[in-house]
Each structure stands twice: as structure tokens, then as C-alpha cells.
Scaffold this motif. Structure first.
Motif, PDB file in Angstrom:
ATOM      1  N   TYR A 184     -69.973  24.656 119.597  1.00  0.00           N
ATOM      2  CA  TYR A 184     -69.594  23.178 119.912  1.00  0.00           C
ATOM      3  C   TYR A 184     -69.371  23.028 121.438  1.00  0.00           C
ATOM      4  CZ  TYR A 184     -68.449  22.881 114.752  1.00  0.00           C
ATOM      5  OH  TYR A 184     -68.555  22.902 113.622  1.00  0.00           O
ATOM      6  N   SER A 185     -69.664  21.865 121.917  1.00  0.00           N
ATOM      7  CA  SER A 185     -69.305  21.481 123.363  1.00  0.00           C
ATOM      8  C   SER A 185     -68.652  20.205 123.388  1.00  0.00           C
ATOM      9  CB  SER A 185     -70.314  21.694 124.383  1.00  0.00           C
ATOM     10  OG  SER A 185     -70.084  21.230 125.582  1.00  0.00           O
ATOM     11  N   ASN A 186     -67.569  19.772 124.228  1.00  0.00           N
ATOM     12  CA  ASN A 186     -67.124  18.725 124.621  1.00  0.00           C
ATOM     13  C   ASN A 186     -67.868  17.981 125.991  1.00  0.00           C
ATOM     14  OD1 ASN A 186     -65.345  18.538 122.542  1.00  0.00           O
ATOM     15  ND2 ASN A 186     -63.492  18.844 123.579  1.00  0.00           N
ATOM     16  N   LYS A 187     -68.679  18.857 126.580  1.00  0.00           N
ATOM     17  CA  LYS A 187     -69.151  18.544 127.804  1.00  0.00           C
ATOM     18  C   LYS A 187     -70.431  18.418 127.695  1.00  0.00           C
ATOM     19  CE  LYS A 187     -65.380  21.051 130.368  1.00  0.00           C
ATOM     20  NZ  LYS A 187     -65.061  22.195 131.303  1.00  0.00           N
ATOM     21  N   TYR A 188     -71.355  19.060 126.851  1.00  0.00           N
ATOM     22  CA  TYR A 188     -72.821  18.902 126.840  1.00  0.00           C
ATOM     23  C   TYR A 188     -73.477  18.442 125.649  1.00  0.00           C
ATOM     24  CZ  TYR A 188     -71.633  21.536 131.151  1.00  0.00           C
ATOM     25  OH  TYR A 188     -70.992  21.899 132.467  1.00  0.00           O
ATOM     26  N   LYS A 189     -74.529  17.870 125.677  1.00  0.00           N
ATOM     27  CA  LYS A 189     -75.130  17.410 124.268  1.00  0.00           C
ATOM     28  C   LYS A 189     -76.019  18.289 123.794  1.00  0.00           C
ATOM     29  CE  LYS A 189     -72.751  13.424 124.010  1.00  0.00           C
ATOM     30  NZ  LYS A 189     -71.418  13.619 123.035  1.00  0.00           N
ATOM     31  N   ASN A 190     -76.787  19.116 124.591  1.00  0.00           N
ATOM     32  CA  ASN A 190     -77.883  20.072 124.365  1.00  0.00           C
ATOM     33  C   ASN A 190     -77.713  21.416 124.944  1.00  0.00           C
ATOM     34  OD1 ASN A 190     -79.693  17.844 123.164  1.00  0.00           O
ATOM     35  ND2 ASN A 190     -79.374  17.093 125.390  1.00  0.00           N
ATOM     36  N   LEU A 191     -78.264  22.387 124.048  1.00  0.00           N
ATOM     37  CA  LEU A 191     -77.955  23.634 124.682  1.00  0.00           C
ATOM     38  C   LEU A 191     -78.555  23.899 126.057  1.00  0.00           C
ATOM     39  CD1 LEU A 191     -79.145  25.785 121.611  1.00  0.00           C
ATOM     40  CD2 LEU A 191     -77.175  25.932 122.464  1.00  0.00           C
ATOM     41  N   SER A 192     -79.836  23.291 126.287  1.00  0.00           N
ATOM     42  CA  SER A 192     -80.516  23.566 127.736  1.00  0.00           C
ATOM     43  C   SER A 192     -79.491  22.791 128.870  1.00  0.00           C
ATOM     44  CB  SER A 192     -81.957  22.642 127.641  1.00  0.00           C
ATOM     45  OG  SER A 192     -81.458  21.165 127.346  1.00  0.00           O
ATOM     46  N   GLY A 222     -60.821  18.318 113.979  1.00  0.00           N
ATOM     47  CA  GLY A 222     -61.560  16.879 113.824  1.00  0.00           C
ATOM     48  C   GLY A 222     -62.764  17.018 113.841  1.00  0.00           C
ATOM     49  N   LEU A 223     -63.546  18.213 114.185  1.00  0.00           N
ATOM     50  CA  LEU A 223     -65.058  18.140 114.373  1.00  0.00           C
ATOM     51  C   LEU A 223     -65.796  18.125 112.823  1.00  0.00           C
ATOM     52  CD1 LEU A 223     -64.718  21.242 116.888  1.00  0.00           C
ATOM     53  CD2 LEU A 223     -65.298  18.624 117.447  1.00  0.00           C
ATOM     54  N   ASP A 224     -67.053  17.595 112.970  1.00  0.00           N
ATOM     55  CA  ASP A 224     -67.744  17.527 111.930  1.00  0.00           C
ATOM     56  C   ASP A 224     -68.886  18.574 111.868  1.00  0.00           C
ATOM     57  OD1 ASP A 224     -69.727  16.887 109.872  1.00  0.00           O
ATOM     58  OD2 ASP A 224     -69.803  14.821 110.132  1.00  0.00           O
ATOM     59  N   PRO A 225     -68.754  19.763 111.126  1.00  0.00           N
ATOM     60  CA  PRO A 225     -69.550  20.815 111.228  1.00  0.00           C
ATOM     61  C   PRO A 225     -71.222  20.539 110.847  1.00  0.00           C
ATOM     62  CG  PRO A 225     -67.472  21.381 110.176  1.00  0.00           C
ATOM     63  CD  PRO A 225     -67.588  19.899 110.354  1.00  0.00           C
ATOM     64  N   SER A 226     -71.220  19.459 110.243  1.00  0.00           N
ATOM     65  CA  SER A 226     -72.835  19.137 109.916  1.00  0.00           C
ATOM     66  C   SER A 226     -73.215  18.315 110.775  1.00  0.00           C
ATOM     67  CB  SER A 226     -72.611  18.142 108.503  1.00  0.00           C
ATOM     68  OG  SER A 226     -71.959  17.284 108.783  1.00  0.00           O
ATOM     69  N   LYS A 227     -72.730  17.921 111.927  1.00  0.00           N
ATOM     70  CA  LYS A 227     -73.301  16.992 112.872  1.00  0.00           C
ATOM     71  C   LYS A 227     -72.700  17.474 114.312  1.00  0.00           C
ATOM     72  CE  LYS A 227     -73.041  12.765 109.856  1.00  0.00           C
ATOM     73  NZ  LYS A 227     -72.383  11.297 109.922  1.00  0.00           N
ATOM     74  N   ASP A 228     -71.721  17.942 114.467  1.00  0.00           N
ATOM     75  CA  ASP A 228     -71.283  18.136 115.875  1.00  0.00           C
ATOM     76  C   ASP A 228     -71.655  19.327 116.643  1.00  0.00           C
ATOM     77  OD1 ASP A 228     -69.824  15.590 115.769  1.00  0.00           O
ATOM     78  OD2 ASP A 228     -67.943  16.707 115.236  1.00  0.00           O
ATOM     79  N   PRO A 229     -72.107  20.441 115.965  1.00  0.00           N
ATOM     80  CA  PRO A 229     -72.295  21.537 116.792  1.00  0.00           C
ATOM     81  C   PRO A 229     -73.631  21.445 117.542  1.00  0.00           C
ATOM     82  CG  PRO A 229     -72.113  22.136 114.556  1.00  0.00           C
ATOM     83  CD  PRO A 229     -72.073  20.731 114.528  1.00  0.00           C
ATOM     84  N   LYS A 248     -70.950  16.837  98.200  1.00  0.00           N
ATOM     85  CA  LYS A 248     -70.623  15.309  98.689  1.00  0.00           C
ATOM     86  C   LYS A 248     -69.725  15.112  99.497  1.00  0.00           C
ATOM     87  CE  LYS A 248     -69.114  10.876  96.672  1.00  0.00           C
ATOM     88  NZ  LYS A 248     -68.743  10.165  95.526  1.00  0.00           N
ATOM     89  N   ARG A 249     -68.533  15.941  99.803  1.00  0.00           N
ATOM     90  CA  ARG A 249     -67.619  15.772 100.638  1.00  0.00           C
ATOM     91  C   ARG A 249     -68.143  16.508 102.021  1.00  0.00           C
ATOM     92  NH1 ARG A 249     -62.487  19.929 100.671  1.00  0.00           N
ATOM     93  NH2 ARG A 249     -64.308  21.171 101.454  1.00  0.00           N
ATOM     94  N   ASP A 250     -68.597  17.478 101.903  1.00  0.00           N
ATOM     95  CA  ASP A 250     -68.956  18.195 103.047  1.00  0.00           C
ATOM     96  C   ASP A 250     -70.436  17.946 103.928  1.00  0.00           C
ATOM     97  OD1 ASP A 250     -66.619  19.479 102.859  1.00  0.00           O
ATOM     98  OD2 ASP A 250     -67.080  21.285 102.159  1.00  0.00           O
ATOM     99  N   LYS A 251     -71.351  17.416 103.292  1.00  0.00           N
ATOM    100  CA  LYS A 251     -72.661  17.085 103.614  1.00  0.00           C
ATOM    101  C   LYS A 251     -73.198  18.239 104.502  1.00  0.00           C
ATOM    102  CE  LYS A 251     -71.333  12.151 103.757  1.00  0.00           C
ATOM    103  NZ  LYS A 251     -69.981  12.457 103.271  1.00  0.00           N
ATOM    104  N   GLY A 252     -73.228  19.323 103.950  1.00  0.00           N
ATOM    105  CA  GLY A 252     -74.018  20.562 104.284  1.00  0.00           C
ATOM    106  C   GLY A 252     -73.354  21.184 105.338  1.00  0.00           C
ATOM    107  N   ALA A 253     -71.807  20.886 105.599  1.00  0.00           N
ATOM    108  CA  ALA A 253     -70.876  21.862 106.240  1.00  0.00           C
ATOM    109  C   ALA A 253     -70.499  22.953 105.700  1.00  0.00           C
ATOM    110  CB  ALA A 253     -69.637  21.108 106.824  1.00  0.00           C
ATOM    111  N   THR A 254     -70.296  23.068 104.285  1.00  0.00           N
ATOM    112  CA  THR A 254     -70.442  24.210 103.477  1.00  0.00           C
ATOM    113  C   THR A 254     -71.390  24.030 102.454  1.00  0.00           C
ATOM    114  OG1 THR A 254     -68.552  23.175 102.141  1.00  0.00           O
ATOM    115  CG2 THR A 254     -67.889  24.547 104.116  1.00  0.00           C
ATOM    116  N   VAL A 255     -71.674  25.252 102.003  1.00  0.00           N
ATOM    117  CA  VAL A 255     -72.724  25.483 101.021  1.00  0.00           C
ATOM    118  C   VAL A 255     -72.330  26.328  99.656  1.00  0.00           C
ATOM    119  CG1 VAL A 255     -75.049  25.974 100.460  1.00  0.00           C
ATOM    120  CG2 VAL A 255     -74.764  24.958 102.689  1.00  0.00           C
ATOM    121  N   PRO A 256     -72.199  25.617  98.494  1.00  0.00           N
ATOM    122  CA  PRO A 256     -71.514  26.305  97.361  1.00  0.00           C
ATOM    123  C   PRO A 256     -72.470  27.559  97.113  1.00  0.00           C
ATOM    124  CG  PRO A 256     -71.664  24.113  96.748  1.00  0.00           C
ATOM    125  CD  PRO A 256     -72.397  24.149  98.126  1.00  0.00           C
ATOM    126  N   VAL A 257     -71.971  28.804  96.712  1.00  0.00           N
ATOM    127  CA  VAL A 257     -72.838  29.850  96.626  1.00  0.00           C
ATOM    128  C   VAL A 257     -72.064  30.772  95.111  1.00  0.00           C
ATOM    129  CG1 VAL A 257     -73.607  32.212  97.094  1.00  0.00           C
ATOM    130  CG2 VAL A 257     -73.276  30.358  98.734  1.00  0.00           C
TER     131      VAL A 257
END
Length: 283
Positions: free
Chosen positions: A118-126, A209-216, A264-273
Motif C-alpha cells: 500500500y501507499s499513501n503517496k503513489y498510485k503505481n509501482l513505477s 480503513g483500507l480496502d484490500p480488494s482495491k487499495d494495494p 459478498k462482504r470482502d469482494k475478494g479481499a479474503t477468499v474462503p478455503v
């Protein structure tokens, strides 16, 4: 003689009644409600409240106890303050119990929670500049996992024989001369304002308060075989691994209702196994 037999019969009856009372208080199988304490980490109380309702009909009162670190849930389980915990990967549990001489074991799988950068300063790895600082968790298993994530993101390259319990000393190539700084896992999200990026465990990301499915900027692929050692588990003391009530809680977690809720809740942030305990042991 008659008096002797009357006294003897009364004693036998008393012992039988006391024995029956003792056995019913220890288990939910004889019509008594059994309180089972489970330790969790992060913001999963809503999920566990669903499980509470599912197992209530089995005479189980599930008491949820939240922790803010990765140490207390295991030590409390080992010393009997908890009956179960559900917060950690199988890899972390195996290393922790070895390091601290704990007698605990996995009794069921739950989810894979992809780790992310995650980053608060940059939008892309590059966009991450040369010489920037990236924080990672400092515990053995999560540090190795974070380094593998940074390698997958092509920010660093690790030695060919990288040990999953490895440290930053096993970075072979670092083309951007990044400063990789290990800190306590619970502090990684808090470091975001001070560094270029942070590798954060899913639970701590959600707490922040981060969204693991969208923010990383980048995250693990939960379908990758390399992610399997990071399946999360429900753990018990080894002597209780076959406890029927504990396995009912595992079954409730692995139910379709719970899996649908998580998706439904996590939208891919966690995956049941759902995998067998024998397979968990081999990860």
C-alpha cells in the motif's frame, strides 16, 4: 445387614448423580450449554456472530475475544485462557509454536487473506522513487512473505535458495536501492504517512480503513500455489484437536452460508478455503 445395604445403595446413587453432573458440565452433548472462548484479530466480529447463531442449536455459547496483536491469541490458547483462536496462517502458527514451545494445532482452514503493498503517496509501482523506504512486518514468517511479494512486484530479487523465514539479508538485487524496513506488523499501516509504501497484512489493512480488494498497488494472487502456505486456520490445543464441539465450529465456518457471506462482504479481499487437516499439515 439391611441397614448396610440401604447405606451402600444410597452411596452408589450419590456417586452416580455426581458423575452425571460432572460430565454434562464439560460438554454440550448432554443438553447443557457449553461456553467456548475463541480469540480473533481484526474486524471479523460480524462473521463470528453468524457462527454464534449457527452453533447455538448445538448447545454451544461462542464467546468472541478480540486481540490487537499476533502474540497474545496463541499464548492465551496455550495456557487455557482461550479454547480456540482464528487469526493466523498455518506458516505463522507453525513457526510461532516452535519458537515459543507451544502445544497447539490447526483443526480447520478458513480463508486466504492476500497481503498487499500500500501507499499513501503513489498510485503505481513505477512511481516509487529510488532510495524510497518500504516497511514490512518484522515477524519471521510475515517478513519472508512480504519479501516474496516485493519480488513478485519486481521491486527486488531474492537469492535463489531464499528461505521463507528469510530476512532482508537475502535480497540479491535491489535496482531502486529501496530501504526495506522491518517493523511490528501492527505498525505497518500506521507508517504509511512516513514512507513510500508498506506491506500490510489483510487484517491490519482493514483495521486501518483500507480496502484490500482495491487499495494495494500490488497484492498476492490467492489462487497461486505459492500462496497456499498462507491459508488461515482455526487452532486448538493439540490435546483438544478432535473435540466434537470445536469441530462443529469449524464446520460452521466452512458452511456455504459463511462462504457466501465472506465473498459478498470482502469482494475478494479474503477468499474462503476448505481443505483437509492432513493437507494443512503438509503446507
Amino acid at each position: 445387614m439391611k441397614k448396610f445395604f440401604v447405606i451402600f445403595a444410597a452411596l452408589v446413587l450419590t456417586v452416580s448423580v455426581l458423575s452425571a453432573c460432572g460430565s454434562s458440565s464439560a460438554s454440550s452433548s448432554n443438553g447443557k450449554t457449553r461456553t467456548i472462548k475463541i480469540g480473533i484479530n481484526g474486524d471479523d466480529s460480524d462473521l463470528w456472530r453468524i457462527i454464534q447463531k449457527q452453533v447455538k442449536g448445538d448447545g454451544i455459547k461462542l464467546k468472541i475475544i478480540s486481540f490487537s496483536d499476533y502474540v497474545q491469541p496463541n499464548t492465551a490458547l496455550n495456557d487455557g485462557s482461550l479454547d480456540l483462536n482464528a487469526f493466523q496462517t498455518i506458516t505463522y502458527m507453525n513457526q510461532f509454536k516452535k519458537d515459543h514451545n507451544l502445544d497447539i494445532a490447526a483443526i480447520g482452514s478458513t480463508v486466504i487473506a492476500p497481503m498487499g503493498l500500500y501507499s499513501n503517496k503513489y498510485k503505481n509501482l513505477s512511481d516509487i522513487p529510488n532510495g524510497a523506504t518500504i516497511t514490512i512486518p518484522n515477524d519471521v514468517t510475515n517478513a519472508g512473505r512480504a519479501l516474496k511479494l516485493l519480488q513478485s512486484a519486481k521491486l527486488i530479487k531474492l537469492v535463489d535458495n531464499f528461505d521463507p523465514k528469510g530476512t532482508i539479508d537475502q535480497i540479491k538485487e535491489n535496482p531502486k536501492h529501496l530501504v526495506i524496513k522491518p517493523i511490528a506488523a501492527g505498525q505497518t499501516a500506521r507508517s504509511l504517512d512516513d514512507v513510500a509504501g508498506a506491506v500490510i497484512n489483510n487484517g491490519f489493512a482493514v483495521q486501518a480503513g483500507l480496502d484490500p480488494s482495491k487499495d494495494p498497488l500490488y497484492k498476492e494472487d490467492p489462487n497461486d500455489k505459492a500462496a497456499m502456505p498462507y491459508i488461515n486456520v482455526i487452532a486448538a490445543r493439540t490435546k483438544d484437536k478432535n473435540d466434537k464441539d470445536f469441530l462443529k465450529i469449524v464446520k460452521a465456518y466452512q458452511s456455504k452460508e459463511l462462504h457466501d457471506y465472506i465473498i459478498k462482504r470482502d469482494k475478494g479481499a479474503t477468499v474462503p478455503v476448505t481443505i483437509s487437516v492432513d493437507k494443512i499439515k503438509n503446507l
